[in-house]
Design an enzyme around this catalytic site. Structure first.
Site, mmCIF file in Angstrom:
data_model
loop_
_atom_site.group_PDB
_atom_site.id
_atom_site.type_symbol
_atom_site.label_atom_id
_atom_site.label_comp_id
_atom_site.label_asym_id
_atom_site.label_seq_id
_atom_site.Cartn_x
_atom_site.Cartn_y
_atom_site.Cartn_z
ATOM 1 N N GLN A 223 30.778 -31.552 29.331
ATOM 2 C CA GLN A 223 30.598 -31.688 30.007
ATOM 3 C C GLN A 223 30.117 -31.851 31.115
ATOM 4 O O GLN A 223 28.983 -32.021 31.651
ATOM 5 C CB GLN A 223 31.891 -32.993 30.076
ATOM 6 C CG GLN A 223 31.587 -33.702 31.560
ATOM 7 C CD GLN A 223 32.733 -34.822 31.713
ATOM 8 O OE1 GLN A 223 33.075 -35.796 31.749
ATOM 9 N NE2 GLN A 223 34.152 -33.974 31.324
ATOM 10 N N ASP B 52 30.493 -17.231 21.760
ATOM 11 C CA ASP B 52 32.057 -17.508 21.624
ATOM 12 C C ASP B 52 32.896 -16.382 22.828
ATOM 13 O O ASP B 52 32.119 -15.063 22.702
ATOM 14 C CB ASP B 52 32.175 -16.992 20.085
ATOM 15 C CG ASP B 52 33.195 -17.477 20.147
ATOM 16 O OD1 ASP B 52 33.979 -17.473 21.409
ATOM 17 O OD2 ASP B 52 33.659 -17.350 18.799
ATOM 18 N N ALA C 182 35.904 -23.894 27.519
ATOM 19 C CA ALA C 182 37.606 -24.510 27.547
ATOM 20 C C ALA C 182 37.347 -25.375 26.041
ATOM 21 O O ALA C 182 36.888 -25.707 25.433
ATOM 22 C CB ALA C 182 37.809 -24.911 28.341
ATOM 23 N N THR D 140 42.940 -26.996 35.830
ATOM 24 C CA THR D 140 42.991 -27.991 35.768
ATOM 25 C C THR D 140 44.340 -28.453 36.447
ATOM 26 O O THR D 140 44.805 -27.910 36.374
ATOM 27 C CB THR D 140 43.155 -28.838 34.295
ATOM 28 O OG1 THR D 140 43.554 -30.033 34.112
ATOM 29 C CG2 THR D 140 44.283 -27.286 33.679
ATOM 30 N N TYR E 139 48.325 -26.789 26.630
ATOM 31 C CA TYR E 139 46.703 -27.202 26.992
ATOM 32 C C TYR E 139 46.846 -26.740 28.890
ATOM 33 O O TYR E 139 46.313 -26.167 29.135
ATOM 34 C CB TYR E 139 46.079 -28.757 27.215
ATOM 35 C CG TYR E 139 44.716 -28.329 28.457
ATOM 36 C CD1 TYR E 139 43.036 -28.451 28.265
ATOM 37 C CD2 TYR E 139 45.183 -29.477 29.268
ATOM 38 C CE1 TYR E 139 42.019 -28.600 28.680
ATOM 39 C CE2 TYR E 139 43.957 -29.734 30.445
ATOM 40 C CZ TYR E 139 43.437 -28.810 30.877
ATOM 41 O OH TYR E 139 41.809 -28.840 31.116
HETATM 42 N N1 LIG Z 1 37.433 -32.894 31.395
HETATM 43 C C1 LIG Z 1 38.330 -33.467 32.080
HETATM 44 O O1 LIG Z 1 38.448 -34.466 32.458
HETATM 45 C C2 LIG Z 1 38.410 -32.126 32.923
HETATM 46 C C3 LIG Z 1 39.977 -32.263 33.974
HETATM 47 C C4 LIG Z 1 40.345 -30.976 34.025
HETATM 48 C C5 LIG Z 1 39.897 -29.425 34.723
HETATM 49 N N2 LIG Z 1 38.937 -30.053 32.819
HETATM 50 C C6 LIG Z 1 38.053 -28.109 32.558
HETATM 51 O O2 LIG Z 1 36.854 -28.034 32.388
HETATM 52 C C7 LIG Z 1 35.616 -27.619 32.153
HETATM 53 C C8 LIG Z 1 34.786 -27.729 31.406
HETATM 54 O O3 LIG Z 1 35.397 -29.036 30.439
HETATM 55 P P1 LIG Z 1 34.796 -29.977 30.165
HETATM 56 O O4 LIG Z 1 34.757 -30.774 30.453
HETATM 57 O O5 LIG Z 1 33.001 -30.026 30.306
HETATM 58 O O6 LIG Z 1 35.151 -30.143 28.333
HETATM 59 P P2 LIG Z 1 34.043 -30.252 26.601
HETATM 60 O O7 LIG Z 1 33.153 -30.677 27.097
HETATM 61 O O8 LIG Z 1 34.939 -30.359 26.273
HETATM 62 O O9 LIG Z 1 33.677 -28.792 26.515
HETATM 63 C C9 LIG Z 1 34.058 -27.771 26.736
HETATM 64 C C10 LIG Z 1 32.610 -26.719 26.093
HETATM 65 O O10 LIG Z 1 33.511 -25.451 25.738
HETATM 66 C C11 LIG Z 1 33.280 -25.051 24.090
HETATM 67 N N3 LIG Z 1 33.573 -24.120 23.659
HETATM 68 C C12 LIG Z 1 34.879 -24.152 22.452
HETATM 69 N N4 LIG Z 1 34.976 -23.305 22.314
HETATM 70 C C13 LIG Z 1 34.255 -22.333 22.923
HETATM 71 C C14 LIG Z 1 34.722 -20.606 22.748
HETATM 72 N N5 LIG Z 1 35.350 -20.101 21.886
HETATM 73 N N6 LIG Z 1 33.607 -19.973 23.482
HETATM 74 C C15 LIG Z 1 32.665 -21.184 23.871
HETATM 75 N N7 LIG Z 1 32.395 -21.558 24.174
HETATM 76 C C16 LIG Z 1 33.291 -22.547 23.802
HETATM 77 C C17 LIG Z 1 32.986 -26.286 23.453
HETATM 78 O O11 LIG Z 1 32.180 -26.484 22.984
HETATM 79 P P3 LIG Z 1 31.961 -26.939 21.225
HETATM 80 O O12 LIG Z 1 32.298 -28.387 21.427
HETATM 81 O O13 LIG Z 1 31.211 -26.620 20.038
HETATM 82 O O14 LIG Z 1 33.439 -26.018 20.739
HETATM 83 C C18 LIG Z 1 32.281 -27.342 24.714
HETATM 84 O O15 LIG Z 1 30.797 -27.636 24.642
HETATM 85 C C19 LIG Z 1 37.116 -27.133 31.594
HETATM 86 O O16 LIG Z 1 37.915 -25.505 31.898
HETATM 87 C C20 LIG Z 1 38.209 -27.990 31.120
HETATM 88 O O17 LIG Z 1 39.689 -27.217 31.589
HETATM 89 C C21 LIG Z 1 38.355 -30.819 32.525
#
Ligand SMILES: NC(=O)c1ccc[n+]([C@@H]2O[C@H](COP(=O)([O-])OP(=O)(O)OC[C@H]3O[C@@H](n4cnc5c(N)ncnc54)[C@H](OP(=O)(O)O)[C@@H]3O)[C@@H](O)[C@H]2O)c1
Length: 292
Positions: free
Chosen positions: A13, A38, A60, A101, A125
């Site tokens: 996202q 990765d 993540a 987070t 998490y």
């Molecule tokens: N979404 C929220 O509400 C929220 C809130 C607070 C903080 N955050 C933080 O914001 C950041 C981005 O989150 P997001 O919402 O964009 O999450 P997301 O949509 O789940 O994106 C995370 C990405 O990381 C990839 N990933 C997983 N394992 C990996 C690895 N070993 N190497 C490289 N890429 C990998 C995933 O790919 P695959 O799906 O192909 O595995 C996915 O594309 C994270 O650090 C999260 O903790 C998010």
């Protein structure tokens, strides 16, 4: 400004939105998906990071229940991965911004958590994300951790606002928990803040980025319906205990940006204003029927 922006987790996202904005601004972008880089592979980082780059770690295991079900993978991606990236950035002389987070907090506090408030994660998490922060700063003390919360696009995928937007466009009621409070954050506002941090002028190890204010998921869902002209009474409050989930969530995790603004970040806009803008954007996955 760093010459090139390198994005991990670029299929997610935040990573996807960041890559799109950076390209729109005419910046040189290396947007790398999980399949391409990765971050848990300790040898991979040196192939992608060069001197002078701004590396934004968006990779993540961000699915809270998936992390609870598979702690080893969560540790590899949320702790070892960012540590690998930080070591590579420190080695070549790149800047690193790492996203963390609100779930590093326990939820016992009843006013917005600011940088420096006591952490106390409740889930795999939250624990791995907190350990990831510490690992990054140990490997690279001048990296920046950006904690954010309740991130949404509202226009695509399965984030909370996008899901509620789809529900608003159909008939019937939707049950939403009214006992979890946080700070919704429009991904565009988060990305703007990441660019600000990337300019390198704010020299704080940890920053908070969230839209201003706090609400429950129930209130957020009602706001989505209201903004779209749907009947907000179709959203019904339930206790989170009624929605069985594997991982515990903090009941209160609103973030304060007070110290981050003092450090130089642009003050955030209220969450309702950001939501209105997000919902003014067209839905981009073709799944949204006409607005009721
Ligand atoms: N979404 C929220 O509400 C929220 C809130 C607070 C903080 N955050 C933080 O914001 C950041 C981005 O989150 P997001 O919402 O964009 O999450 P997301 O949509 O789940 O994106 C995370 C990405 O990381 C990839 N990933 C997983 N394992 C990996 C690895 N070993 N190497 C490289 N890429 C990998 C995933 O790919 P695959 O799906 O192909 O595995 C996915 O594309 C994270 O650090 C999260 O903790 C998010």
């Amino acid at each position: 400004m760093a010459a090139r922006i390198v994005i991990t987790g670029a299929g997610g996202q935040v990573g996807r939105f960041l890559a799109g904005e950076a390209a729109r601004q005419g910046r040189e972008v290396a947007a790398l998906t999980h399949a391409q880089w990765d971050i848990a592979d300790p040898k991979a980082a040196e192939r992608f990071v060069a001197e002078g780059d701004l590396v934004v770690n968006c990779a993540a295991v961000a699915d809270v229940d998936a992390a609870e079900a598979d702690p080893d993978t969560a540790h590899a991606v949320n702790v070892t991965g960012p540590e690998n990236v930080a070591h590579a950035c420190a080695r070549v002389g790149a800047q690193m911004v790492h996203i963390s987070t609100d779930y590093v907090f326990s939820g016992e506090q009843r006013h917005p958590y600011d940088v420096g408030d006591q952490t106390g994660p409740l889930s795999v998490y939250g624990r791995t994300k907190l350990a990831g922060e510490l690992a990054v700063l140990a490997a690279m003390p001048d990296a920046t951790i950006v904690r954010t919360s309740w991130v949404y696009t509202g226009t695509t995928g399965n984030d909370f606002v996008a899901v509620m937007r789809r529900r608003a466009a159909t008939d019937g009621t939707v049950d939403v928990a009214d006992d979890q409070t946080g700070s919704p954050t429009y991904v565009k506002d988060l990305v703007d803040a990441l660019f600000e941090v990337g300019q390198g002028r704010i020299r704080e190890p940890v920053l908070h980025v969230a839209n201003e204010g706090a609400c429950s998921r129930f209130e957020q869902a009602r706001a989505v319906f209201e903004e779209l002209g749907a009947d907000p009474d179709r959203v019904r409050p339930v206790s989170s205990a009624q929605v069985a989930r594997r991982a515990a969530r903090p009941v209160y995790s609103a973030l304060s940006m007070a110290l981050s603004v003092r450090a130089g970040l642009t003050p955030p806009r209220p969450w309702r204003a950001a939501l209105a803008e997000a919902l003014g954007e067209p839905f981009d996955d073709g799944q949204l029927p006409s607005t009721p």
